[in-house]
Design a protein around this motif. Sequence first.
Motif, PDB file in Angstrom:
ATOM      1  N   CYS A 278       0.780  -1.246   0.000  1.00 63.34           N
ATOM      2  CA  CYS A 278       0.000   0.000   0.000  1.00 63.34           C
ATOM      3  C   CYS A 278       0.812   1.297   0.000  1.00 63.34           C
ATOM      4  CB  CYS A 278      -0.939   0.014   1.198  1.00 63.34           C
ATOM      5  SG  CYS A 278      -2.250  -1.200   1.030  1.00 63.34           S
ATOM      6  N   PHE A 279       1.766   1.434   0.934  1.00 61.39           N
ATOM      7  CA  PHE A 279       2.352   2.760   1.140  1.00 61.39           C
ATOM      8  C   PHE A 279       2.960   3.344  -0.140  1.00 61.39           C
ATOM      9  CE2 PHE A 279       3.057   2.448   6.035  1.00 61.39           C
ATOM     10  CZ  PHE A 279       1.722   2.729   6.219  1.00 61.39           C
ATOM     11  N   GLN A 280       3.854   2.598  -0.771  1.00 57.67           N
ATOM     12  CA  GLN A 280       4.509   3.155  -1.946  1.00 57.67           C
ATOM     13  C   GLN A 280       3.485   3.442  -3.048  1.00 57.67           C
ATOM     14  OE1 GLN A 280       8.406   1.818  -3.428  1.00 57.67           O
ATOM     15  NE2 GLN A 280       7.320   1.233  -5.279  1.00 57.67           N
ATOM     16  N   LYS A 281       2.613   2.459  -3.283  1.00 55.10           N
ATOM     17  CA  LYS A 281       1.608   2.602  -4.349  1.00 55.10           C
ATOM     18  C   LYS A 281       0.703   3.810  -4.094  1.00 55.10           C
ATOM     19  CE  LYS A 281      -2.078  -0.256  -3.860  1.00 55.10           C
ATOM     20  NZ  LYS A 281      -3.312   0.527  -3.703  1.00 55.10           N
ATOM     21  N   ASP A 282       0.265   3.977  -2.842  1.00 55.38           N
ATOM     22  CA  ASP A 282      -0.704   5.039  -2.569  1.00 55.38           C
ATOM     23  C   ASP A 282      -0.044   6.420  -2.520  1.00 55.38           C
ATOM     24  OD1 ASP A 282      -2.583   3.060  -2.578  1.00 55.38           O
ATOM     25  OD2 ASP A 282      -2.830   2.966  -0.407  1.00 55.38           O
ATOM     26  N   VAL A 283       1.189   6.490  -2.044  1.00 60.83           N
ATOM     27  CA  VAL A 283       1.884   7.783  -2.081  1.00 60.83           C
ATOM     28  C   VAL A 283       2.124   8.180  -3.540  1.00 60.83           C
ATOM     29  CG1 VAL A 283       3.996   9.027  -1.467  1.00 60.83           C
ATOM     30  CG2 VAL A 283       2.951   7.492   0.204  1.00 60.83           C
ATOM     31  N   LYS A 284       2.519   7.206  -4.347  1.00 56.31           N
ATOM     32  CA  LYS A 284       2.715   7.501  -5.773  1.00 56.31           C
ATOM     33  C   LYS A 284       1.409   7.944  -6.418  1.00 56.31           C
ATOM     34  CE  LYS A 284       6.766   4.811  -7.023  1.00 56.31           C
ATOM     35  NZ  LYS A 284       7.283   3.728  -7.872  1.00 56.31           N
ATOM     36  N   SER A 285       0.331   7.298  -6.032  1.00 59.20           N
ATOM     37  CA  SER A 285      -0.973   7.657  -6.586  1.00 59.20           C
ATOM     38  C   SER A 285      -1.328   9.100  -6.206  1.00 59.20           C
ATOM     39  CB  SER A 285      -2.025   6.678  -6.049  1.00 59.20           C
ATOM     40  OG  SER A 285      -3.308   7.065  -6.421  1.00 59.20           O
ATOM     41  N   LEU A 286      -1.009   9.477  -4.975  1.00 55.41           N
ATOM     42  CA  LEU A 286      -1.271  10.853  -4.530  1.00 55.41           C
ATOM     43  C   LEU A 286      -0.402  11.847  -5.309  1.00 55.41           C
ATOM     44  CD1 LEU A 286      -2.788  12.659  -2.481  1.00 55.41           C
ATOM     45  CD2 LEU A 286      -0.910  12.293  -0.880  1.00 55.41           C
ATOM     46  N   VAL A 287       0.866  11.481  -5.512  1.00 57.10           N
ATOM     47  CA  VAL A 287       1.782  12.339  -6.266  1.00 57.10           C
ATOM     48  C   VAL A 287       1.252  12.524  -7.696  1.00 57.10           C
ATOM     49  CG1 VAL A 287       4.104  12.449  -7.284  1.00 57.10           C
ATOM     50  CG2 VAL A 287       3.824  11.739  -4.899  1.00 57.10           C
ATOM     51  N   TYR A 288       0.800  11.424  -8.285  1.00 58.25           N
ATOM     52  CA  TYR A 288       0.287  11.480  -9.662  1.00 58.25           C
ATOM     53  C   TYR A 288      -0.976  12.333  -9.733  1.00 58.25           C
ATOM     54  CZ  TYR A 288      -0.939   9.886 -14.335  1.00 58.25           C
ATOM     55  OH  TYR A 288      -1.240   9.835 -15.665  1.00 58.25           O
ATOM     56  N   LEU A 289      -1.809  12.198  -8.714  1.00 60.29           N
ATOM     57  CA  LEU A 289      -3.041  12.992  -8.658  1.00 60.29           C
ATOM     58  C   LEU A 289      -2.694  14.489  -8.623  1.00 60.29           C
ATOM     59  CD1 LEU A 289      -6.246  12.585  -8.067  1.00 60.29           C
ATOM     60  CD2 LEU A 289      -5.610  13.178  -5.738  1.00 60.29           C
ATOM     61  N   CYS A 290      -1.698  14.850  -7.779  1.00 58.29           N
ATOM     62  CA  CYS A 290      -1.272  16.255  -7.681  1.00 58.29           C
ATOM     63  C   CYS A 290      -0.779  16.746  -9.039  1.00 58.29           C
ATOM     64  CB  CYS A 290      -0.143  16.415  -6.662  1.00 58.29           C
ATOM     65  SG  CYS A 290      -0.619  16.024  -4.981  1.00 58.29           S
ATOM     66  N   GLU A 291       0.010  15.896  -9.704  1.00 54.94           N
ATOM     67  CA  GLU A 291       0.546  16.298 -11.012  1.00 54.94           C
ATOM     68  C   GLU A 291      -0.578  16.496 -12.029  1.00 54.94           C
ATOM     69  OE1 GLU A 291       3.525  13.305 -11.744  1.00 54.94           O
ATOM     70  OE2 GLU A 291       5.046  14.439 -10.638  1.00 54.94           O
ATOM     71  N   THR A 292      -1.583  15.636 -11.947  1.00 53.89           N
ATOM     72  CA  THR A 292      -2.718  15.756 -12.862  1.00 53.89           C
ATOM     73  C   THR A 292      -3.399  17.113 -12.717  1.00 53.89           C
ATOM     74  OG1 THR A 292      -3.062  13.412 -12.501  1.00 53.89           O
ATOM     75  CG2 THR A 292      -4.833  14.555 -13.611  1.00 53.89           C
ATOM     76  N   TYR A 293      -3.395  17.621 -11.480  1.00 53.03           N
ATOM     77  CA  TYR A 293      -4.034  18.927 -11.233  1.00 53.03           C
ATOM     78  C   TYR A 293      -3.011  20.071 -11.245  1.00 53.03           C
ATOM     79  CZ  TYR A 293      -8.349  16.449 -10.235  1.00 53.03           C
ATOM     80  OH  TYR A 293      -9.471  15.667 -10.355  1.00 53.03           O
ATOM     81  N   ASN A 294      -1.837  19.821 -11.821  1.00 55.15           N
ATOM     82  CA  ASN A 294      -0.768  20.834 -11.921  1.00 55.15           C
ATOM     83  C   ASN A 294      -0.316  21.381 -10.577  1.00 55.15           C
ATOM     84  OD1 ASN A 294      -0.404  20.784 -14.717  1.00 55.15           O
ATOM     85  ND2 ASN A 294      -2.314  21.955 -14.958  1.00 55.15           N
ATOM     86  N   LEU A 295      -0.311  20.531  -9.563  1.00 53.27           N
ATOM     87  CA  LEU A 295       0.158  20.948  -8.236  1.00 53.27           C
ATOM     88  C   LEU A 295       1.553  20.362  -8.018  1.00 53.27           C
ATOM     89  CD1 LEU A 295      -3.211  20.191  -6.415  1.00 53.27           C
ATOM     90  CD2 LEU A 295      -2.332  22.439  -7.089  1.00 53.27           C
ATOM     91  N   GLN A 296       2.518  20.812  -8.831  1.00 50.07           N
ATOM     92  CA  GLN A 296       3.824  20.184  -8.862  1.00 50.07           C
ATOM     93  C   GLN A 296       4.571  20.309  -7.528  1.00 50.07           C
ATOM     94  OE1 GLN A 296       4.669  18.205 -11.514  1.00 50.07           O
ATOM     95  NE2 GLN A 296       6.244  17.525 -10.071  1.00 50.07           N
ATOM     96  N   THR A 297       4.453  21.470  -6.862  1.00 53.58           N
ATOM     97  CA  THR A 297       5.171  21.638  -5.587  1.00 53.58           C
ATOM     98  C   THR A 297       4.625  20.671  -4.545  1.00 53.58           C
ATOM     99  OG1 THR A 297       5.477  23.944  -6.162  1.00 53.58           O
ATOM    100  CG2 THR A 297       5.885  23.367  -3.877  1.00 53.58           C
ATOM    101  N   VAL A 298       3.318  20.473  -4.549  1.00 54.64           N
ATOM    102  CA  VAL A 298       2.710  19.525  -3.605  1.00 54.64           C
ATOM    103  C   VAL A 298       3.160  18.107  -3.963  1.00 54.64           C
ATOM    104  CG1 VAL A 298       0.543  18.730  -2.592  1.00 54.64           C
ATOM    105  CG2 VAL A 298       0.710  21.063  -3.465  1.00 54.64           C
TER     106      VAL A 298
END
Length: 472
Positions: A278-298
């Motif tokens: 879970c941890f790696q997969k879900d953190v990556k998923s959160l990172v990808y979600l941020c990128e999708t919304y152009n929240l690169q710093t987050v």
Amino acid sequence: IEKVEKITCVGAGYVGGPTSVMIAHKCPHIRVTVVDMNEEKIQQWNSEKLPIFEPGLEAIVKECRGKNLFFSADVGKSINEADLIFISVNTPTKMYGRGKGMAPDLKYVESVSRTIAANSDSPKIIVEKSTVPVKAAQSIKTILKEAQAHNSSLYFQVLSNPEFLAEGTAMNDLANPDRVLIGGEDTADGHKAVQALVDVYSNWVPTERIITTNTWSSELSKLVANAFLAQRISSINAVSAICEATGADVQEVAHAVGCDTRIGNKFLQASVGFGGSCFQKDVKSLVYLCETYNLQTVANYFHGIIEINDYQRRRFSDTIISEMFNTVSNKKIAIFGFAFKKNTADTRESSAIHVGGHLLEEHAELVVYDPKVPEEVIRHELGLVSSPEKVSKLVTVASDPYEAAKDAHSIVILTEWDEFKTYDYGRIFETMKKPASIFDGRLILDRKTLQTAGFRVFTIGTAKTQSLNLFP
Ligand code: NAD
Ligand code: UDX
């Protein structure tokens, strides 16, 4: 649907299995069927040897199976019979195409949605139990709406109900959850569906622990909870590097810091890095979600959690190699523990795979001992980070820890199994090559006892040099 009488759970894995078993146990008036496209897994659930090991699981399965708990490979039929369906399939990190290595692969969730659309002829509540990105419920709903358009007797409500259980303690986590989270649509029908699921959990979970939110908050909360938990481990692991350099002791620091009630003392155990599905997969998923919304710093902020975890695994492997005089080639190294944590046979994303891979790169001979993980799984996992040829040449799997350590130059602790604390390390030391070293990646052994037995001891988060010079 106001009162749920029949539940079908699609996905008989680590989450779908134990969750359904607990519902059947706590709700004798509900008929629970667990289905999976993997027929062999269903056969195992119906046999004496369950497909997963989880303390306390077997007893409840035996109590409920055949009464109000059933395991079936007939996915379509069980879907049509149910008033409420949990989607509890895997959502692994995507290994191809757009978002490769970062985004979760939603093909199984989508496929279940289509199977539901194709096999339903009565109204149903659909519950996302799988961990998914925010707005996944919208896609499920859109697919189901198509079916509704062709059959006026159909009606679907989609809820989000993420699961927070941890492996190894799943049954206890399910019986006494900190909270149950249910997200739904803010409409009269949405509220009714949420209430129907609240009524299921109310059979054993106190109402004040059942949180209801809108669908997107529920989906996001699951990713955020895992990111916060993983972040604590990466924070203490980053601190462990400072401790090794300075002579501070990471356990003393964790205790002192954790005593602040605002910080809290849980999940501050330094380690060789977090593993698990879970941890790696879900953190990556959160990172990808941020990128999708152009929240690169987050996105960058959360990505640091993964970077520290990779760094910690590599740092630990490097310590082993450098403390074994910079060469481990053809030296026997005993690995104690291969599961990603104790009390489970699960090896998904286990740090042992990565540390093992680093040592195999250096041509070390590994002898692995784990109380629960089968030999073929260890070989398969190491084959993926190394090569099957290298694994057959350099890896042995032992069924006894004393046998594993015999003639080894060092022991490396990678899982915190309780039994590792109980061994006679004096006896083990006698059978090893000298100088004999222990690398404790889980901080579970007593340093002084080992040193007295004759070992060189290296522990994550304590100074490398045993007689640290305070006034260089
Ligand atoms: P798992 O791989 O153990 O089980 C998933 C099961 O779904 C498999 O048996 C697979 O055969 C089945 N499946 C996939 N597609 C199917 C289909 N179309 N029809 C029927 N069956 C299908 O996965 P898991 O560990 O149980 O995780 C499930 C979800 O729960 C994931 O989204 C995960 O992120 C989440 N989760 C996992 C944990 C955990 O500790 N493992 C905790 C909380 C949440
Ligand atoms: C995690 C979450 O805890 C759970 O809520 C979620 O539903 C699924 O993901 P799980 O991966 O099963 O559960 O186990 P967890 O106990 O969280 O451990 C994950 C990893 O972190 C393990 O490798 C563990 O050894 C490591 N860990 C945990 C540490 O290194 N230090 C700690 O202080 C705690």
